[in-house]
Design a protein around this motif. Structure first.
Motif, short mmCIF file in Angstrom:
data_model
loop_
_atom_site.label_atom_id
_atom_site.label_comp_id
_atom_site.label_asym_id
_atom_site.label_seq_id
_atom_site.Cartn_x
_atom_site.Cartn_y
_atom_site.Cartn_z
N PRO A 1 0.80 -1.23 0.00
CA PRO A 1 0.00 0.00 0.00
C PRO A 1 0.83 1.27 0.00
CG PRO A 1 -0.91 -1.59 1.54
CD PRO A 1 0.39 -2.16 1.08
N ASP A 2 2.02 1.23 0.60
CA ASP A 2 2.87 2.42 0.63
C ASP A 2 3.98 2.37 -0.42
OD1 ASP A 2 4.23 0.33 1.78
OD2 ASP A 2 5.05 1.49 3.44
N GLY A 3 3.89 1.40 -1.33
CA GLY A 3 4.92 1.26 -2.36
C GLY A 3 4.91 2.42 -3.34
N GLU A 4 6.08 2.98 -3.59
CA GLU A 4 6.20 4.10 -4.52
C GLU A 4 7.10 3.77 -5.70
OE1 GLU A 4 4.58 6.86 -4.53
OE2 GLU A 4 3.52 6.54 -2.64
N LYS A 5 7.70 2.55 -5.67
CA LYS A 5 8.64 2.20 -6.72
C LYS A 5 8.37 0.78 -7.22
CE LYS A 5 12.43 5.26 -5.35
NZ LYS A 5 13.89 5.35 -5.08
N GLU A 6 8.82 0.52 -8.43
CA GLU A 6 8.84 -0.84 -8.98
C GLU A 6 10.28 -1.14 -9.40
OE1 GLU A 6 7.21 -1.66 -12.85
OE2 GLU A 6 7.35 0.44 -13.46
N GLU A 7 10.59 -2.41 -9.46
CA GLU A 7 11.93 -2.83 -9.88
C GLU A 7 11.88 -3.34 -11.31
OE1 GLU A 7 15.72 -5.37 -8.16
OE2 GLU A 7 13.70 -6.01 -7.65
N LEU A 8 12.78 -2.83 -12.13
CA LEU A 8 12.94 -3.31 -13.50
C LEU A 8 14.14 -4.24 -13.56
CD1 LEU A 8 12.52 0.09 -15.42
CD2 LEU A 8 10.76 -1.62 -14.95
N VAL A 9 14.07 -5.24 -14.43
CA VAL A 9 15.19 -6.15 -14.63
C VAL A 9 15.47 -6.31 -16.12
CG1 VAL A 9 14.83 -7.47 -12.52
CG2 VAL A 9 13.66 -8.17 -14.60
N VAL A 10 16.73 -6.49 -16.44
CA VAL A 10 17.13 -6.93 -17.77
C VAL A 10 17.58 -8.37 -17.66
CG1 VAL A 10 18.79 -6.69 -19.67
CG2 VAL A 10 17.81 -4.66 -18.60
N ILE A 11 16.98 -9.23 -18.46
CA ILE A 11 17.37 -10.64 -18.49
C ILE A 11 18.13 -10.92 -19.77
CG2 ILE A 11 16.47 -13.00 -18.67
CD1 ILE A 11 14.27 -12.16 -16.73
N ARG A 12 19.28 -11.55 -19.61
CA ARG A 12 20.14 -11.91 -20.75
C ARG A 12 20.08 -13.43 -20.90
NH1 ARG A 12 25.24 -13.77 -22.15
NH2 ARG A 12 26.24 -12.67 -23.92
N ALA A 13 19.71 -13.88 -22.08
CA ALA A 13 19.65 -15.31 -22.37
C ALA A 13 20.48 -15.61 -23.61
CB ALA A 13 18.20 -15.75 -22.59
N GLU A 14 21.25 -16.68 -23.57
CA GLU A 14 22.18 -16.99 -24.67
C GLU A 14 22.00 -18.43 -25.13
OE1 GLU A 14 27.01 -16.97 -25.64
OE2 GLU A 14 26.23 -16.13 -23.76
N ARG A 15 22.01 -18.60 -26.44
CA ARG A 15 22.04 -19.94 -27.01
C ARG A 15 23.49 -20.38 -27.07
NH1 ARG A 15 18.94 -23.34 -29.13
NH2 ARG A 15 17.18 -21.92 -29.41
N THR A 16 23.81 -21.49 -26.45
CA THR A 16 25.20 -21.92 -26.40
C THR A 16 25.69 -22.26 -27.81
OG1 THR A 16 24.45 -24.16 -25.94
CG2 THR A 16 25.05 -22.79 -24.06
N PRO A 17 26.94 -21.90 -28.11
CA PRO A 17 27.49 -22.16 -29.46
C PRO A 17 27.52 -23.66 -29.78
CG PRO A 17 28.89 -20.64 -28.23
CD PRO A 17 27.89 -21.19 -27.25
#
Length: 217
Positions: free
Chosen positions: A201-217
Protein backbone atom coordinates in the motif's frame (compact mmCIF):
# COMPACT_ATOMS: atom_id res chain seq x y z
CA UNK A 1 19.29 11.02 -29.88
CA UNK A 2 16.23 13.20 -30.10
CA UNK A 3 13.38 10.94 -31.12
CA UNK A 4 9.94 11.75 -32.44
CA UNK A 5 6.99 9.82 -30.99
CA UNK A 6 3.78 10.03 -32.99
CA UNK A 7 0.50 10.00 -31.00
CA UNK A 8 -0.13 6.59 -29.44
CA UNK A 9 3.52 5.49 -29.65
CA UNK A 10 5.36 4.59 -26.44
CA UNK A 11 8.03 7.21 -25.74
CA UNK A 12 11.36 5.93 -24.34
CA UNK A 13 11.45 5.82 -20.53
CA UNK A 14 13.55 4.22 -17.79
CA UNK A 15 13.04 0.69 -19.11
CA UNK A 16 14.25 1.71 -22.57
CA UNK A 17 17.31 3.40 -21.08
CA UNK A 18 18.11 0.36 -18.93
CA UNK A 19 17.92 -1.98 -21.92
CA UNK A 20 19.87 0.42 -24.12
CA UNK A 21 22.70 0.35 -21.60
CA UNK A 22 22.76 -3.44 -21.68
CA UNK A 23 22.72 -3.35 -25.48
CA UNK A 24 25.69 -1.00 -25.60
CA UNK A 25 27.69 -3.26 -23.28
CA UNK A 26 26.92 -6.40 -25.30
CA UNK A 27 29.77 -7.63 -27.53
CA UNK A 28 28.66 -7.88 -31.15
CA UNK A 29 30.38 -9.60 -34.08
CA UNK A 30 31.14 -7.48 -37.16
CA UNK A 31 27.97 -6.75 -39.16
CA UNK A 32 25.88 -8.42 -36.48
CA UNK A 33 22.28 -9.18 -37.33
CA UNK A 34 20.04 -7.60 -34.68
CA UNK A 35 16.28 -7.78 -34.19
CA UNK A 36 14.27 -5.28 -32.14
CA UNK A 37 10.85 -6.73 -31.25
CA UNK A 38 8.23 -4.10 -30.40
CA UNK A 39 10.42 -1.24 -31.55
CA UNK A 40 8.16 1.70 -30.68
CA UNK A 41 10.10 4.83 -31.61
CA UNK A 42 13.02 2.73 -32.84
CA UNK A 43 15.32 3.85 -30.01
CA UNK A 44 16.91 0.44 -29.44
CA UNK A 45 17.07 -0.38 -33.14
CA UNK A 46 18.93 2.87 -33.80
CA UNK A 47 21.31 2.25 -30.89
CA UNK A 48 22.25 -1.09 -32.45
CA UNK A 49 22.48 0.30 -35.99
CA UNK A 50 24.84 3.05 -34.84
CA UNK A 51 27.19 0.27 -33.72
CA UNK A 52 27.32 -1.01 -37.29
CA UNK A 53 24.77 -3.80 -36.90
CA UNK A 54 22.31 -4.83 -39.61
CA UNK A 55 19.05 -4.12 -37.80
CA UNK A 56 15.51 -5.28 -38.37
CA UNK A 57 12.74 -3.80 -36.21
CA UNK A 58 9.17 -5.08 -35.83
CA UNK A 59 6.04 -3.58 -34.31
CA UNK A 60 2.36 -4.51 -34.43
CA UNK A 61 1.40 -0.82 -34.24
CA UNK A 62 1.37 0.98 -37.59
CA UNK A 63 2.01 4.37 -35.94
CA UNK A 64 5.06 2.83 -34.26
CA UNK A 65 6.30 1.51 -37.62
CA UNK A 66 5.91 4.96 -39.17
CA UNK A 67 7.61 6.55 -36.15
CA UNK A 68 10.60 4.20 -36.23
CA UNK A 69 11.01 4.68 -39.98
CA UNK A 70 10.88 8.46 -39.54
CA UNK A 71 13.44 8.43 -36.72
CA UNK A 72 15.78 6.23 -38.76
CA UNK A 73 15.44 8.62 -41.68
CA UNK A 74 16.13 11.66 -39.50
CA UNK A 75 19.15 9.90 -37.95
CA UNK A 76 20.37 8.88 -41.42
CA UNK A 77 20.81 5.38 -40.05
CA UNK A 78 19.63 2.29 -41.94
CA UNK A 79 17.03 0.23 -40.08
CA UNK A 80 14.55 -2.13 -41.74
CA UNK A 81 11.21 -1.63 -39.98
CA UNK A 82 8.45 -4.21 -40.52
CA UNK A 83 4.81 -4.28 -39.48
CA UNK A 84 3.62 -7.48 -37.84
CA UNK A 85 2.92 -9.51 -34.72
CA UNK A 86 6.09 -10.17 -32.69
CA UNK A 87 8.39 -12.54 -34.62
CA UNK A 88 6.02 -13.41 -37.49
CA UNK A 89 7.60 -10.97 -40.00
CA UNK A 90 11.04 -12.58 -39.55
CA UNK A 91 10.03 -16.26 -39.49
CA UNK A 92 12.85 -18.45 -40.73
CA UNK A 93 15.58 -15.88 -40.07
CA UNK A 94 18.21 -15.98 -37.33
CA UNK A 95 19.98 -13.22 -35.42
CA UNK A 96 23.05 -12.58 -33.30
CA UNK A 97 21.07 -10.40 -30.90
CA UNK A 98 17.38 -9.88 -30.16
CA UNK A 99 16.32 -6.97 -27.95
CA UNK A 100 12.81 -6.36 -26.69
CA UNK A 101 10.96 -4.04 -24.33
CA UNK A 102 7.54 -5.71 -24.51
CA UNK A 103 4.24 -4.84 -22.85
CA UNK A 104 4.52 -6.19 -19.29
CA UNK A 105 2.20 -4.21 -17.00
CA UNK A 106 -0.41 -6.33 -15.19
CA UNK A 107 -3.92 -5.14 -15.98
CA UNK A 108 -7.38 -5.80 -14.48
CA UNK A 109 -8.61 -6.51 -18.02
CA UNK A 110 -8.95 -10.18 -18.92
CA UNK A 111 -6.95 -9.72 -22.15
CA UNK A 112 -4.62 -7.08 -23.60
CA UNK A 113 -6.07 -4.23 -25.66
CA UNK A 114 -6.08 -4.59 -29.44
CA UNK A 115 -5.98 -0.86 -30.17
CA UNK A 116 -4.73 2.38 -28.67
CA UNK A 117 -1.67 3.45 -26.74
CA UNK A 118 -2.28 0.98 -23.89
CA UNK A 119 -1.32 -1.83 -26.23
CA UNK A 120 2.30 -0.75 -25.59
CA UNK A 121 2.14 -1.58 -21.87
CA UNK A 122 -0.93 -3.61 -20.82
CA UNK A 123 -0.23 -7.35 -20.86
CA UNK A 124 -3.10 -9.20 -19.21
CA UNK A 125 -3.78 -9.94 -15.56
CA UNK A 126 -0.33 -11.41 -14.85
CA UNK A 127 1.60 -9.10 -17.19
CA UNK A 128 2.90 -12.07 -19.15
CA UNK A 129 0.70 -12.25 -22.23
CA UNK A 130 3.55 -11.04 -24.48
CA UNK A 131 6.47 -12.13 -22.31
CA UNK A 132 5.49 -15.80 -22.50
CA UNK A 133 5.21 -15.59 -26.28
CA UNK A 134 8.69 -14.06 -26.45
CA UNK A 135 10.05 -16.91 -24.35
CA UNK A 136 8.47 -19.39 -26.78
CA UNK A 137 9.24 -17.70 -30.09
CA UNK A 138 12.61 -15.94 -29.74
CA UNK A 139 14.88 -18.93 -28.91
CA UNK A 140 14.46 -20.38 -32.40
CA UNK A 141 15.56 -17.03 -33.90
CA UNK A 142 18.94 -17.06 -32.17
CA UNK A 143 22.04 -18.24 -33.94
CA UNK A 144 24.50 -20.38 -31.94
CA UNK A 145 25.98 -17.92 -29.47
CA UNK A 146 23.06 -15.54 -30.10
CA UNK A 147 21.70 -13.45 -27.23
CA UNK A 148 18.29 -12.21 -26.14
CA UNK A 149 18.04 -9.08 -23.99
CA UNK A 150 14.59 -8.42 -22.51
CA UNK A 151 13.50 -5.81 -19.96
CA UNK A 152 10.42 -5.98 -17.77
CA UNK A 153 9.07 -5.27 -14.28
CA UNK A 154 9.37 -7.72 -11.41
CA UNK A 155 5.59 -7.26 -11.07
CA UNK A 156 5.25 -9.62 -14.04
CA UNK A 157 7.67 -12.17 -12.56
CA UNK A 158 11.34 -12.59 -13.35
CA UNK A 159 11.24 -16.23 -12.21
CA UNK A 160 8.85 -17.42 -14.94
CA UNK A 161 10.90 -15.62 -17.60
CA UNK A 162 14.12 -17.28 -16.48
CA UNK A 163 12.46 -20.70 -16.19
CA UNK A 164 10.86 -20.54 -19.64
CA UNK A 165 14.04 -19.39 -21.36
CA UNK A 166 16.09 -22.08 -19.64
CA UNK A 167 13.55 -24.74 -20.59
CA UNK A 168 14.00 -23.59 -24.20
CA UNK A 169 17.69 -24.51 -23.96
CA UNK A 170 19.15 -21.06 -23.25
CA UNK A 171 21.33 -19.95 -20.38
CA UNK A 172 19.52 -17.07 -18.70
CA UNK A 173 20.27 -14.66 -15.86
CA UNK A 174 19.30 -11.22 -14.57
CA UNK A 175 22.11 -8.83 -15.48
CA UNK A 176 20.62 -5.42 -14.60
CA UNK A 177 18.26 -4.14 -11.89
CA UNK A 178 16.88 -0.67 -11.33
CA UNK A 179 14.20 0.70 -9.02
CA UNK A 180 12.10 3.48 -10.54
CA UNK A 181 9.18 5.54 -9.32
CA UNK A 182 5.74 4.28 -10.23
CA UNK A 183 4.44 5.82 -13.41
CA UNK A 184 0.90 7.10 -13.96
CA UNK A 185 -0.41 3.72 -15.20
CA UNK A 186 0.70 1.81 -12.10
CA UNK A 187 -0.41 4.60 -9.78
CA UNK A 188 -3.86 4.52 -11.36
CA UNK A 189 -4.27 0.81 -10.54
CA UNK A 190 -2.48 0.78 -7.18
CA UNK A 191 -5.52 -0.59 -5.31
CA UNK A 192 -5.88 -3.50 -7.72
CA UNK A 193 -2.15 -4.29 -7.59
CA UNK A 194 -2.25 -4.22 -3.79
CA UNK A 195 -5.26 -6.54 -3.72
CA UNK A 196 -3.26 -9.07 -5.73
CA UNK A 197 -0.22 -8.76 -3.48
CA UNK A 198 1.93 -7.28 -6.24
CA UNK A 199 2.42 -3.92 -4.55
CA UNK A 200 2.44 -2.77 -0.93
CA UNK A 201 0.00 0.00 0.00
CA UNK A 202 2.87 2.42 0.63
CA UNK A 203 4.92 1.26 -2.36
CA UNK A 204 6.20 4.10 -4.52
CA UNK A 205 8.64 2.20 -6.72
CA UNK A 206 8.84 -0.84 -8.98
CA UNK A 207 11.93 -2.83 -9.88
CA UNK A 208 12.94 -3.31 -13.50
CA UNK A 209 15.19 -6.15 -14.63
CA UNK A 210 17.13 -6.93 -17.77
CA UNK A 211 17.37 -10.64 -18.49
CA UNK A 212 20.14 -11.91 -20.75
CA UNK A 213 19.65 -15.31 -22.37
CA UNK A 214 22.18 -16.99 -24.67
CA UNK A 215 22.04 -19.94 -27.01
CA UNK A 216 25.20 -21.92 -26.40
CA UNK A 217 27.49 -22.16 -29.46
Amino acid sequence: MTLIALPGVYAPQEDTALLAGALLREALPPRARVLDVGTGTGALALAAAMRGAQVTAVDISRPAVWTARLNALLARTPVRVLHGDLTAPVAGRTFDLVVTNPPYVPSPAESPPRHGAARAWDAGRDGRWVLDRICREVPRLLRPGGVLLVVHSVLSGEGPTLARLRSAGLTAEVTERRCVRLGPVLRSRRSWLCSRGLLSPDGEKEELVVIRAERTP
